[in-house]
Design a protein around this motif. Structure first.
Motif, short mmCIF file in Angstrom:
data_model
loop_
_atom_site.label_atom_id
_atom_site.label_comp_id
_atom_site.label_asym_id
_atom_site.label_seq_id
_atom_site.Cartn_x
_atom_site.Cartn_y
_atom_site.Cartn_z
N ASP A 197 -0.04 -3.99 -3.60
CA ASP A 197 -1.45 -3.80 -3.93
C ASP A 197 -1.66 -3.86 -5.45
OD1 ASP A 197 -4.18 -3.20 -3.13
OD2 ASP A 197 -3.84 -1.24 -4.07
N MET A 198 -0.77 -3.22 -6.20
CA MET A 198 -0.90 -3.24 -7.66
C MET A 198 -0.73 -4.66 -8.20
SD MET A 198 -1.79 -0.28 -8.54
CE MET A 198 -1.62 -0.29 -10.33
N ASN A 199 0.21 -5.40 -7.65
CA ASN A 199 0.40 -6.78 -8.09
C ASN A 199 -0.82 -7.63 -7.81
OD1 ASN A 199 2.94 -6.35 -9.11
ND2 ASN A 199 3.99 -6.88 -7.21
N LYS A 200 -1.46 -7.44 -6.66
CA LYS A 200 -2.67 -8.18 -6.35
C LYS A 200 -3.78 -7.84 -7.34
CE LYS A 200 -1.91 -8.52 -1.39
NZ LYS A 200 -2.08 -7.71 -0.19
N ARG A 201 -3.89 -6.56 -7.68
CA ARG A 201 -4.94 -6.16 -8.61
C ARG A 201 -4.70 -6.71 -10.00
NH1 ARG A 201 -7.42 -0.68 -6.89
NH2 ARG A 201 -6.84 -0.62 -4.70
N ARG A 202 -3.44 -6.78 -10.43
CA ARG A 202 -3.12 -7.32 -11.76
C ARG A 202 -3.42 -8.81 -11.83
NH1 ARG A 202 2.03 -4.54 -11.58
NH2 ARG A 202 1.80 -2.51 -12.56
N SER A 203 -3.05 -9.54 -10.77
CA SER A 203 -3.22 -11.00 -10.81
C SER A 203 -4.68 -11.40 -10.58
CB SER A 203 -2.32 -11.65 -9.77
OG SER A 203 -2.65 -11.20 -8.48
#
Length: 47
Positions: free
Chosen positions: A40-46
């Motif tokens: 989820d954090m990776n999706k939000r960063r990208s």
């Protein structure tokens, strides 16, 4: 009906096995949660 008493060492081993099982259940749930959180954090960063 007479009670069958469990020797203390046998009882201790039962408790240890139960504790190990509970820890494994908790740990696998924790790892699933951690993996989902990181995804989820990776999706939000990208995004």
């Amino acid at each position: 009906m007479s009670k069958k008493y469990i020797p203390s060492e046998e009882y201790r081993q039962m408790l240890v096995r139960d504790g190990d099982r509970r820890f494994q259940e908790w740990h696998s749930r924790f790892l699933d949660y951690q993996r989902a959180y990181r995804e989820d954090m990776n999706k939000r960063r990208s995004a």
